[in-house]
Design a protein around this motif. Structure first.
Motif, short mmCIF file in Angstrom:
data_model
loop_
_atom_site.label_atom_id
_atom_site.label_comp_id
_atom_site.label_asym_id
_atom_site.label_seq_id
_atom_site.Cartn_x
_atom_site.Cartn_y
_atom_site.Cartn_z
N SER A 253 -15.32 -0.53 -7.06
CA SER A 253 -15.61 0.16 -5.78
C SER A 253 -17.13 0.63 -5.42
CB SER A 253 -14.81 1.48 -5.83
OG SER A 253 -15.48 2.26 -6.42
N TYR A 254 -18.06 0.64 -6.29
CA TYR A 254 -19.38 0.91 -6.13
C TYR A 254 -20.20 -0.15 -5.27
CZ TYR A 254 -19.13 5.18 -8.66
OH TYR A 254 -18.74 6.51 -9.17
N ALA A 255 -19.74 -1.39 -5.20
CA ALA A 255 -20.38 -2.59 -4.62
C ALA A 255 -19.07 -2.91 -3.59
CB ALA A 255 -20.46 -3.61 -5.53
N ALA A 256 -18.48 -2.19 -3.20
CA ALA A 256 -17.43 -2.56 -2.13
C ALA A 256 -17.35 -1.67 -0.85
CB ALA A 256 -15.91 -2.61 -2.52
N ASP A 257 -17.03 -2.36 0.41
CA ASP A 257 -16.58 -1.44 1.55
C ASP A 257 -15.17 -0.98 1.70
OD1 ASP A 257 -19.26 -2.24 2.65
OD2 ASP A 257 -18.43 -4.18 3.14
N LEU A 258 -14.35 -1.52 0.94
CA LEU A 258 -12.95 -1.10 0.88
C LEU A 258 -12.17 -1.45 -0.50
CD1 LEU A 258 -10.56 0.07 2.62
CD2 LEU A 258 -10.10 -2.15 3.39
N LEU A 259 -11.44 -0.65 -1.14
CA LEU A 259 -10.75 -1.05 -2.34
C LEU A 259 -9.37 -0.85 -1.73
CD1 LEU A 259 -10.50 -1.48 -5.32
CD2 LEU A 259 -10.82 0.96 -5.76
N VAL A 260 -8.55 -2.17 -2.18
CA VAL A 260 -7.31 -2.26 -1.72
C VAL A 260 -6.23 -2.37 -3.14
CG1 VAL A 260 -5.60 -3.60 -0.51
CG2 VAL A 260 -7.99 -3.59 0.40
N VAL A 261 -5.13 -1.45 -3.03
CA VAL A 261 -4.50 -1.45 -4.20
C VAL A 261 -3.06 -1.46 -3.50
CG1 VAL A 261 -5.82 -0.64 -5.79
CG2 VAL A 261 -4.33 1.12 -4.54
N GLY A 262 -1.86 -2.01 -4.24
CA GLY A 262 -0.49 -2.08 -3.88
C GLY A 262 0.00 -0.61 -4.30
N ALA A 263 1.18 -0.13 -3.76
CA ALA A 263 1.89 0.94 -4.45
C ALA A 263 3.35 0.32 -4.51
CB ALA A 263 1.90 2.14 -3.34
N GLU A 264 3.79 0.47 -5.64
CA GLU A 264 5.14 -0.01 -5.99
C GLU A 264 6.12 1.14 -5.72
OE1 GLU A 264 5.71 -3.01 -6.61
OE2 GLU A 264 3.83 -3.93 -7.48
N ARG A 265 7.29 0.52 -5.16
CA ARG A 265 8.30 1.61 -4.51
C ARG A 265 9.44 1.40 -5.40
NH1 ARG A 265 6.61 3.85 0.34
NH2 ARG A 265 4.35 3.89 0.15
N ARG A 266 9.85 0.12 -5.76
CA ARG A 266 10.94 0.02 -6.56
C ARG A 266 11.08 0.65 -7.86
NH1 ARG A 266 12.14 -6.52 -5.23
NH2 ARG A 266 12.43 -6.14 -2.88
N PRO A 287 -13.81 4.10 0.48
CA PRO A 287 -12.34 4.20 0.87
C PRO A 287 -11.40 3.14 0.18
CG PRO A 287 -14.04 4.00 2.79
CD PRO A 287 -14.87 3.46 1.57
N VAL A 288 -10.09 3.75 0.05
CA VAL A 288 -9.40 3.27 -0.64
C VAL A 288 -8.07 3.01 0.28
CG1 VAL A 288 -7.63 3.50 -2.56
CG2 VAL A 288 -9.79 4.18 -2.81
N ALA A 289 -7.30 1.73 0.39
CA ALA A 289 -6.42 1.23 1.14
C ALA A 289 -5.12 1.07 0.13
CB ALA A 289 -6.50 0.03 1.89
N ILE A 290 -4.18 2.05 0.54
CA ILE A 290 -2.71 2.04 -0.41
C ILE A 290 -1.88 1.10 0.34
CG2 ILE A 290 -1.07 3.43 -1.30
CD1 ILE A 290 -3.58 3.74 -2.56
N VAL A 291 -1.47 0.01 -0.01
CA VAL A 291 -0.40 -0.78 0.68
C VAL A 291 0.91 -0.69 0.04
CG1 VAL A 291 0.08 -3.04 1.50
CG2 VAL A 291 -2.44 -2.38 1.25
N PRO A 292 2.17 -0.18 0.72
CA PRO A 292 3.22 0.17 0.20
C PRO A 292 4.00 -1.27 -0.05
CG PRO A 292 3.29 0.66 2.43
CD PRO A 292 1.68 0.54 2.10
N GLY A 293 4.71 -1.38 -1.28
CA GLY A 293 5.54 -2.51 -1.50
C GLY A 293 6.91 -2.30 -0.77
N PRO A 294 7.73 -3.31 -1.17
CA PRO A 294 8.97 -3.34 -0.62
C PRO A 294 9.90 -2.06 -1.31
CG PRO A 294 8.92 -5.19 -2.13
CD PRO A 294 7.46 -4.46 -1.92
N GLU A 295 10.73 -1.57 -0.71
CA GLU A 295 11.61 -0.16 -1.24
C GLU A 295 12.82 -0.76 -1.63
OE1 GLU A 295 12.01 2.77 1.79
OE2 GLU A 295 9.89 2.78 2.15
#
Length: 295
Positions: A253-266, A287-295
């Protein structure tokens, strides 16, 4: 993976509370809305009705907390207009807990943006009280602008996405690829692997070395599969790294403009983010983007 079609009428929503951290989130959200050609929606939520009585409301032009709310959204709106032009800006002030209001807003948003306050333990406590709760329930991707992030710094030209094993990874890679495309940035996909114990009673040294030799190629295969449908024109870098995924992503993240991770829901309790998303939210330098997975 096909590029997502533009959704110009779906807003970018940002939570505001009058803090400097929230204003940094407004900066991020305004820039993101401009990149998407989308409306920007500022949301201030507070249970001022708990503290303001009807008698006080009659004696004053308006309850102090309500007046304060108007000042907060007006200040945030002025900040947003300095970063973008056009009338596509809306504000919403509601007498409601912010967690509930923001989760509800996420149902009809392209992106939800929040900030955090303070540093260290204070930042963790406040992040846990609002942003972590919202991140565990959001219906759309959510970006948390970390403490200390400064929009005036020179961009790194890099969006980093963590590649895991669950179904949320596909959604995270799609989102990260679109963010990289909008910014003209490189998409760096990271897959961490753990070195097995060199020697245990059940795993002699030779077997341990063999297992280590298998882990890294397998991680590379996972990366290739995850990035197989990234749209043409997005420059991608693949990187495998030995170590714990939370540490590897925090370092990246120190060399990134955005860090993206998935958030498992199942197969997880409602609102539970998982250790990786929880960890990077507290440790990321960008900044961190949390991307929700399928429920």
């Amino acid at each position: 993976m096909k590029a997502a079609p533009p959704e110009p009428d779906v807003p970018v929503v940002v939570g505001v509370d009058g803090s400097e951290a929230a204003l940094r989130a407004v900066d991020w959200a305004a820039d993101e809305a401009a990149l998407r050609g989308a409306p920007l929606r500022l949301v201030y939520a507070s249970r001022w009705d708990r503290y303001e009585g009807a008698a006080l409301a009659r004696d004053l032009e308006g309850p102090p907390e309500r007046v304060h709310a108007v000042e907060i959204v007006d200040s945030a709106a002025r900040r947003a207009r300095r970063r973008r032009t056009g009338p596509r800006l809306a504000v919403l002030t509601v007498p409601e807990e912010p967690e509930y209001a923001l989760v509800r807003e996420s149902r009809a948003a392209a992106l939800l943006v929040t900030g955090t306050r303070g540093r260290g333990g204070l930042a963790e406590a406040l992040l846990g009280s609002v942003s972590l709760t919202v991140a565990g329930h959001t219906h759309c991707p959510m970006t948390v602008v970390r403490p200390g992030h400064d929009h005036r710094t020179r961009p790194h030209g890099r969006v980093v996405v963590g590649v895991g094993d669950g179904p949320a990874t596909a959604a995270a890679v799609r989102f990260a690829a679109e963010e990289a495309r909008r910014r003209g940035a490189v998409l760096e996909a990271v897959r961490a692997w753990r070195q097995p114990a060199r020697e245990t009673p059940d795993t002699p040294l030779a077997a341990g070395e063999h297992l280590r030799g298998a882990h890294e190629p397998r991680a590379a295969e996972v990366l290739d599969k995850a990035l197989g449908e990234v749209p043409a024109g997005v420059v991608t870098h693949r990187r495998t790294a030995e170590g714990h995924i939370r540490t590897v992503l925090a370092d990246a993240s120190y060399a990134a403009d955005l860090l993206v991770v998935g958030a498992e829901r199942r197969h997880r309790p409602a609102g539970h983010l998982g250790r990786v998303a929880h960890g990077v939210l507290h440790r990321s330098a960008c900044p961190v983007a949390i991307v929700p997975g399928p429920e």
